[in-house]
Motif scaffolding. Structure first.
Motif, PDB file in Angstrom:
ATOM      1  N   ASP A 169       0.862  -1.181   0.000  1.00 26.48           N
ATOM      2  CA  ASP A 169       0.000   0.000   0.000  1.00 26.48           C
ATOM      3  C   ASP A 169       0.900   1.233   0.000  1.00 26.48           C
ATOM      4  OD1 ASP A 169      -2.275   1.568   0.105  1.00 26.48           O
ATOM      5  OD2 ASP A 169      -2.290   1.600   2.297  1.00 26.48           O
ATOM      6  N   TYR A 170       0.971   1.902  -1.130  1.00 27.56           N
ATOM      7  CA  TYR A 170       1.843   3.068  -1.283  1.00 27.56           C
ATOM      8  C   TYR A 170       0.982   4.255  -1.693  1.00 27.56           C
ATOM      9  CZ  TYR A 170       5.899   5.804  -2.796  1.00 27.56           C
ATOM     10  OH  TYR A 170       6.857   6.776  -2.953  1.00 27.56           O
ATOM     11  N   TYR A 171       0.736   5.132  -0.761  1.00 25.88           N
ATOM     12  CA  TYR A 171      -0.132   6.294  -0.971  1.00 25.88           C
ATOM     13  C   TYR A 171      -1.486   5.887  -1.549  1.00 25.88           C
ATOM     14  CZ  TYR A 171       3.962   9.136   0.006  1.00 25.88           C
ATOM     15  OH  TYR A 171       5.052   9.707   0.605  1.00 25.88           O
ATOM     16  N   GLY A 172      -2.050   4.840  -0.977  1.00 22.73           N
ATOM     17  CA  GLY A 172      -3.387   4.403  -1.359  1.00 22.73           C
ATOM     18  C   GLY A 172      -3.455   3.484  -2.565  1.00 22.73           C
ATOM     19  N   ALA A 173      -2.338   3.247  -3.219  1.00 26.25           N
ATOM     20  CA  ALA A 173      -2.333   2.366  -4.398  1.00 26.25           C
ATOM     21  C   ALA A 173      -1.565   1.085  -4.075  1.00 26.25           C
ATOM     22  CB  ALA A 173      -1.680   3.073  -5.574  1.00 26.25           C
ATOM     23  N   GLN A 174      -2.087  -0.034  -4.551  1.00 25.60           N
ATOM     24  CA  GLN A 174      -1.397  -1.313  -4.373  1.00 25.60           C
ATOM     25  C   GLN A 174      -0.283  -1.395  -5.423  1.00 25.60           C
ATOM     26  OE1 GLN A 174      -1.943  -3.666  -1.897  1.00 25.60           O
ATOM     27  NE2 GLN A 174      -3.150  -1.975  -1.095  1.00 25.60           N
ATOM     28  N   THR A 175       0.951  -1.327  -4.957  1.00 28.83           N
ATOM     29  CA  THR A 175       2.108  -1.233  -5.845  1.00 28.83           C
ATOM     30  C   THR A 175       3.046  -2.418  -5.627  1.00 28.83           C
ATOM     31  OG1 THR A 175       1.939   1.158  -5.524  1.00 28.83           O
ATOM     32  CG2 THR A 175       3.935   0.351  -6.583  1.00 28.83           C
ATOM     33  N   PRO A 176       3.541  -3.030  -6.707  1.00 25.95           N
ATOM     34  CA  PRO A 176       4.508  -4.127  -6.554  1.00 25.95           C
ATOM     35  C   PRO A 176       5.816  -3.627  -5.928  1.00 25.95           C
ATOM     36  CG  PRO A 176       3.711  -3.983  -8.822  1.00 25.95           C
ATOM     37  CD  PRO A 176       3.205  -2.782  -8.100  1.00 25.95           C
ATOM     38  N   ILE A 177       6.454  -4.481  -5.171  1.00 26.30           N
ATOM     39  CA  ILE A 177       7.716  -4.120  -4.512  1.00 26.30           C
ATOM     40  C   ILE A 177       8.759  -3.687  -5.542  1.00 26.30           C
ATOM     41  CG2 ILE A 177       9.681  -5.061  -3.210  1.00 26.30           C
ATOM     42  CD1 ILE A 177       7.680  -6.648  -1.546  1.00 26.30           C
ATOM     43  N   SER A 178       8.754  -4.334  -6.699  1.00 30.49           N
ATOM     44  CA  SER A 178       9.758  -4.016  -7.727  1.00 30.49           C
ATOM     45  C   SER A 178       9.660  -2.568  -8.217  1.00 30.49           C
ATOM     46  CB  SER A 178       9.624  -4.971  -8.909  1.00 30.49           C
ATOM     47  OG  SER A 178       8.347  -4.828  -9.504  1.00 30.49           O
ATOM     48  N   GLN A 179       8.510  -1.937  -8.008  1.00 30.43           N
ATOM     49  CA  GLN A 179       8.354  -0.541  -8.418  1.00 30.43           C
ATOM     50  C   GLN A 179       8.686   0.433  -7.291  1.00 30.43           C
ATOM     51  OE1 GLN A 179       4.503   0.107 -10.165  1.00 30.43           O
ATOM     52  NE2 GLN A 179       4.777  -1.538 -11.644  1.00 30.43           N
ATOM     53  N   LEU A 180       8.976  -0.113  -6.117  1.00 28.73           N
ATOM     54  CA  LEU A 180       9.276   0.733  -4.964  1.00 28.73           C
ATOM     55  C   LEU A 180      10.715   0.600  -4.477  1.00 28.73           C
ATOM     56  CD1 LEU A 180       6.085  -0.011  -2.845  1.00 28.73           C
ATOM     57  CD2 LEU A 180       6.546   2.037  -4.181  1.00 28.73           C
ATOM     58  N   ALA A 181      11.388  -0.455  -4.912  1.00 31.80           N
ATOM     59  CA  ALA A 181      12.705  -0.731  -4.341  1.00 31.80           C
ATOM     60  C   ALA A 181      13.543  -1.578  -5.288  1.00 31.80           C
ATOM     61  CB  ALA A 181      12.532  -1.478  -3.021  1.00 31.80           C
ATOM     62  N   THR A 182      14.837  -1.591  -5.010  1.00 29.11           N
ATOM     63  CA  THR A 182      15.706  -2.539  -5.708  1.00 29.11           C
ATOM     64  C   THR A 182      15.786  -3.794  -4.850  1.00 29.11           C
ATOM     65  OG1 THR A 182      17.661  -1.597  -4.656  1.00 29.11           O
ATOM     66  CG2 THR A 182      17.131  -0.789  -6.850  1.00 29.11           C
ATOM     67  N   VAL A 183      15.824  -4.924  -5.508  1.00 30.71           N
ATOM     68  CA  VAL A 183      15.903  -6.200  -4.797  1.00 30.71           C
ATOM     69  C   VAL A 183      17.166  -6.905  -5.271  1.00 30.71           C
ATOM     70  CG1 VAL A 183      14.765  -8.391  -4.320  1.00 30.71           C
ATOM     71  CG2 VAL A 183      13.388  -6.341  -4.706  1.00 30.71           C
ATOM     72  N   ASN A 184      18.061  -7.185  -4.326  1.00 27.14           N
ATOM     73  CA  ASN A 184      19.330  -7.838  -4.650  1.00 27.14           C
ATOM     74  C   ASN A 184      19.472  -9.130  -3.864  1.00 27.14           C
ATOM     75  OD1 ASN A 184      20.368  -5.749  -6.390  1.00 27.14           O
ATOM     76  ND2 ASN A 184      20.630  -4.517  -4.546  1.00 27.14           N
ATOM     77  N   ILE A 185      20.241 -10.039  -4.433  1.00 28.91           N
ATOM     78  CA  ILE A 185      20.523 -11.318  -3.778  1.00 28.91           C
ATOM     79  C   ILE A 185      21.934 -11.244  -3.203  1.00 28.91           C
ATOM     80  CG2 ILE A 185      20.742 -13.804  -4.109  1.00 28.91           C
ATOM     81  CD1 ILE A 185      18.972 -13.478  -6.612  1.00 28.91           C
ATOM     82  N   THR A 186      22.079 -11.701  -1.964  1.00 35.35           N
ATOM     83  CA  THR A 186      23.414 -11.758  -1.359  1.00 35.35           C
ATOM     84  C   THR A 186      23.903 -13.201  -1.367  1.00 35.35           C
ATOM     85  OG1 THR A 186      22.571 -12.108   0.871  1.00 35.35           O
ATOM     86  CG2 THR A 186      22.861  -9.826   0.172  1.00 35.35           C
ATOM     87  N   GLU A 187      25.173 -13.381  -1.061  1.00 40.64           N
ATOM     88  CA  GLU A 187      25.749 -14.728  -1.064  1.00 40.64           C
ATOM     89  C   GLU A 187      25.215 -15.586   0.077  1.00 40.64           C
ATOM     90  OE1 GLU A 187      28.468 -12.126  -0.705  1.00 40.64           O
ATOM     91  OE2 GLU A 187      28.016 -11.760  -2.800  1.00 40.64           O
ATOM     92  N   ASP A 188      24.779 -14.955   1.141  1.00 43.48           N
ATOM     93  CA  ASP A 188      24.361 -15.717   2.321  1.00 43.48           C
ATOM     94  C   ASP A 188      22.857 -16.029   2.333  1.00 43.48           C
ATOM     95  OD1 ASP A 188      23.702 -13.082   2.671  1.00 43.48           O
ATOM     96  OD2 ASP A 188      24.200 -13.032   4.802  1.00 43.48           O
ATOM     97  N   ARG A 189      22.323 -16.420   1.185  1.00 40.92           N
ATOM     98  CA  ARG A 189      20.935 -16.866   1.062  1.00 40.92           C
ATOM     99  C   ARG A 189      19.939 -15.824   1.557  1.00 40.92           C
ATOM    100  NH1 ARG A 189      20.644 -22.217  -0.084  1.00 40.92           N
ATOM    101  NH2 ARG A 189      18.545 -22.384   0.689  1.00 40.92           N
ATOM    102  N   ALA A 190      20.101 -14.595   1.091  1.00 42.65           N
ATOM    103  CA  ALA A 190      19.192 -13.533   1.516  1.00 42.65           C
ATOM    104  C   ALA A 190      18.864 -12.609   0.348  1.00 42.65           C
ATOM    105  CB  ALA A 190      19.818 -12.733   2.651  1.00 42.65           C
ATOM    106  N   LEU A 191      17.712 -11.969   0.468  1.00 42.89           N
ATOM    107  CA  LEU A 191      17.329 -10.904  -0.455  1.00 42.89           C
ATOM    108  C   LEU A 191      17.405  -9.593   0.315  1.00 42.89           C
ATOM    109  CD1 LEU A 191      14.109 -12.202  -2.287  1.00 42.89           C
ATOM    110  CD2 LEU A 191      16.368 -11.908  -3.257  1.00 42.89           C
ATOM    111  N   ILE A 192      17.957  -8.594  -0.321  1.00 44.33           N
ATOM    112  CA  ILE A 192      18.019  -7.266   0.275  1.00 44.33           C
ATOM    113  C   ILE A 192      17.063  -6.374  -0.518  1.00 44.33           C
ATOM    114  CG2 ILE A 192      19.478  -5.261   0.756  1.00 44.33           C
ATOM    115  CD1 ILE A 192      20.249  -7.670   2.417  1.00 44.33           C
TER     116      ILE A 192
END
Length: 185
Positions: A43-66
């Protein structure tokens, strides 16, 4: 030149394979993938927005998403959306980024995911067969109406069957790839 029924069948089957591919891609596996966050809306200012449109998503070596949002005010909303999802992951918010740590799945979990992948693939195969059935029914009608000769009907039937076999094989390959990914330790 290809008959319009064959072209129609191919278009519909391609869409079915694409849908199955998308479903399998979104499935959770042992390793982190940004694709699993695609269905989560924030919920971003009243609109349902995908995470990919709000943030960068990166994979780390230790089995995590940032997840690093461009607007830090949305951090808590992203965190709430992840909690509310059925991912079974606990987001860790440090004020700047959200970390999603993927625990090493048990053999039982992997088998459950593999079973789910098989179910998705089977749904795709059923869709392909239903498309074949619909097209062949239409073909029979055209033959009865005299629009298509019996020789052409047999040729088109063979083309449609070959196409069906090809698309089912594609789904099998997608499933095999996904199962391999799931069972990878």
């Amino acid at each position: 030149m290809r008959h319009p029924l064959v072209k129609n069948a191919e278009d519909r089957m391609n869409k079915a394979v694409e849908k199955i591919s998308e479903e399998l891609r979104k499935m959770r596996t042992g390793r982190p993938s940004p694709a699993i966050l695609e269905e989560i809306k924030v919920d971003y200012y009243g609109a349902q927005t995908p995470i990919s449109q709000l943030a960068t998503v990166n994979i780390t070596e230790d089995r995590a998403l940032i997840i690093k949002p461009w607007d830090r005010s949305v951090l808590s909303s992203i965190e709430k959306a992840i909690f509310a999802s059925d991912l079974g992951l606990t987001p860790q918010n440090d004020g700047n980024v959200i970390r999603l740590t993927f625990p090493t799945p048990t053999t039982e979990q992997r088998q459950k995911w593999a079973k789910k992948a098989k179910e998705i693939a089977e749904q795709g195969k059923i869709a392909i067969r239903n498309i074949r059935r619909d097209i062949l029914k239409e073909l029979k009608g055209d033959t009865k109406d005299g629009k298509i000769s019996e020789d052409d009907e047999k040729r088109i039937e063979k083309e449609i069957q070959d196409l069906t076999d090809k698309k089912i094989l594609e789904i099998d390959k997608l499933l095999e790839k996904k199962e391999k990914e799931i069972m990878e330790v």
